[in-house]
Design an enzyme around this catalytic site. Structure first.
Site, PDB file in Angstrom:
ATOM      1  N   GLY A 169     -36.421   6.357  35.263  1.00 42.03           N
ATOM      2  CA  GLY A 169     -35.891   7.705  35.487  1.00 42.03           C
ATOM      3  C   GLY A 169     -34.988   7.777  36.702  1.00 42.03           C
TER       4      GLY A 169
ATOM      5  N   LEU B   5     -32.027   8.982  36.574  1.00 44.79           N
ATOM      6  CA  LEU B   5     -30.918   8.287  35.917  1.00 44.79           C
ATOM      7  C   LEU B   5     -29.584   8.534  36.623  1.00 44.79           C
ATOM      8  CD1 LEU B   5     -31.757   8.940  32.144  1.00 44.79           C
ATOM      9  CD2 LEU B   5     -32.509   7.065  33.632  1.00 44.79           C
TER      10      LEU B   5
ATOM     11  N   HIS C  91     -27.541   3.500  34.883  1.00 44.11           N
ATOM     12  CA  HIS C  91     -28.392   3.592  33.684  1.00 44.11           C
ATOM     13  C   HIS C  91     -27.561   4.037  32.476  1.00 44.11           C
ATOM     14  CE1 HIS C  91     -31.582   4.568  36.839  1.00 44.11           C
ATOM     15  NE2 HIS C  91     -32.081   3.509  36.239  1.00 44.11           N
TER      16      HIS C  91
ATOM     17  N   GLN D 192     -45.829  -2.119  39.023  1.00 39.21           N
ATOM     18  CA  GLN D 192     -44.791  -2.923  39.673  1.00 39.21           C
ATOM     19  C   GLN D 192     -44.519  -2.483  41.100  1.00 39.21           C
ATOM     20  OE1 GLN D 192     -41.734  -1.713  36.619  1.00 39.21           O
ATOM     21  NE2 GLN D 192     -40.360  -1.896  38.362  1.00 39.21           N
TER      22      GLN D 192
ATOM     23  N   GLN E  34     -34.587  -9.722  38.080  1.00 35.04           N
ATOM     24  CA  GLN E  34     -35.382  -9.105  37.007  1.00 35.04           C
ATOM     25  C   GLN E  34     -34.809  -9.481  35.637  1.00 35.04           C
ATOM     26  OE1 GLN E  34     -37.010  -4.890  36.878  1.00 35.04           O
ATOM     27  NE2 GLN E  34     -35.075  -4.548  35.851  1.00 35.04           N
TER      28      GLN E  34
ATOM     29  N   MET F 240     -25.195   1.487  42.618  1.00 36.10           N
ATOM     30  CA  MET F 240     -25.987   2.662  42.228  1.00 36.10           C
ATOM     31  C   MET F 240     -27.447   2.269  42.049  1.00 36.10           C
ATOM     32  SD  MET F 240     -23.687   5.007  39.813  1.00 36.10           S
ATOM     33  CE  MET F 240     -22.050   5.499  40.361  1.00 36.10           C
ATOM     34  N   SER F 241     -28.321   3.120  42.573  1.00 37.09           N
ATOM     35  CA  SER F 241     -29.757   2.868  42.501  1.00 37.09           C
ATOM     36  C   SER F 241     -30.472   4.204  42.658  1.00 37.09           C
ATOM     37  CB  SER F 241     -30.164   1.945  43.658  1.00 37.09           C
ATOM     38  OG  SER F 241     -31.558   1.979  43.830  1.00 37.09           O
TER      39      SER F 241
END
Ligand code: PAF
Length: 280
Positions: free
Chosen positions: A33, A35, A39, A63, A155, A186-187
């Site tokens: 989420g 977003l 994403h 995680q 990942q 972006m994160s």
């Protein structure tokens, strides 16, 4: 129209079974989420590749190796659903934690080797949580294809290894990192940066670009690295967890890019941990 939101495995199965029977390609975009355009680029890639697209939102407690990180993780399902509107995804799957991890849950998926470095060292248990939940999401969605960002390159490689080793018939697609205009990757965690920290944050990418440029001209990596660390500290970064060159395929540590490689970084700025990587 906002996408139909399904919250149980049973409802998801009922939606995906006819697609599966018709031999359609089902793309899954797993997210936690908050977003952003990164994403949404994955959703766009899934739409372009697959007949059906399932976006998932699940803030996966397994995680997070730090309880306050889990607590602080941004959550806003209504805004996320609105952002997905223009993509006409077929389903937004938002399972309850009990749906994913009932009390009886006792199984984990673990990848060796690739998880022993970088995020694996600094966030113990993180990748076991990722591979466990991603395996479940692959199975629950009956995906044929899955879309992950190169922003989390380690990942991506871990998930590829897991799918190959466990014979999971899902094609794992890596999609390029999407950046803000000033270069910051972006994160969802960028939302946690104060205004002041947000101004300093692009320095990480700037210093990485400058190292990559120096390395491409044959300069010594350890000298470039030491200078970058000093400048990052002056800009307010309090701790550099790693800033290193590693091979793309096995993530082996390199002192110069003698084979396809990336420069990887993780650094703390005002209590927020930023990660990034670029090709070198
Ligand atoms: O990259 C993420 O957001 C998460 O690690 C993922 C892949 C959705 C698994 O929880």
């Amino acid at each position: 129209m906002t996408p139909p939101v399904l919250r149980t495995r049973a409802d998801l199965r009922a939606a995906t079974r006819p697609w599966q029977r018709a031999g359609e390609r089902i793309g899954v975009v797993p997210t936690m989420g908050a977003l952003h355009d990164g994403h949404l680029s994955l959703v766009g890639a899934a739409k372009a590749t697959c007949d059906r697209v399932v976006a998932t939102i699940f803030v996966n407690p397994k995680q997070f190796n730090n309880a306050s990180d889990l607590e602080k993780y941004p959550r806003d399902e209504a805004t996320d659903a609105g952002r997905l509107e223009r993509f006409a995804v077929d389903v937004l799957y938002v399972p309850h934690p009990e749906e994913m991890y009932p009390d009886s849950f006792a199984t984990g998926v673990s990848v060796a080797g690739l998880t022993d470095v970088m995020e694996g060292t600094h966030r113990p248990g993180h990748f076991d949580g990722v591979t466990t939940v991603v395996t479940k999401l692959f199975l629950q969605t009956s995906a044929t294809d899955a879309f992950f960002g190169e922003k989390d390159f380690q990942q991506l490689q871990v998930v590829r290894r897991m799918a190959a080793d466990l014979d999971i018939p899902v094609t794992v697609h890596g999609c390029p990192t999407i950046r803000e205009i000033d270069g910051l990757a972006m994160s969802s965690r960028n939302l946690l940066l104060s205004d002041r920290a947000r101004t300093a944050a692009p320095r990480l990418h700037e210093e990485m670009e400058s190292i990559a440029e120096g390395v491409s001209q044959g300069a010594d990596f350890s000298t470039l690295r030491a200078r970058a660390v000093t400048r990052l500290q002056a800009a307010g970064f309090t701790q550099i967890d790693y800033l290193e060159i590693r091979a793309n395929d096995d993530l082996a540590l390199l002192d110069r890019p003698t084979r396809p490689a990336r420069l990887f970084a993780a650094a703390w700025l005002a209590g927020v941990r930023l990660i990034d990587n670029i090709a070198v």
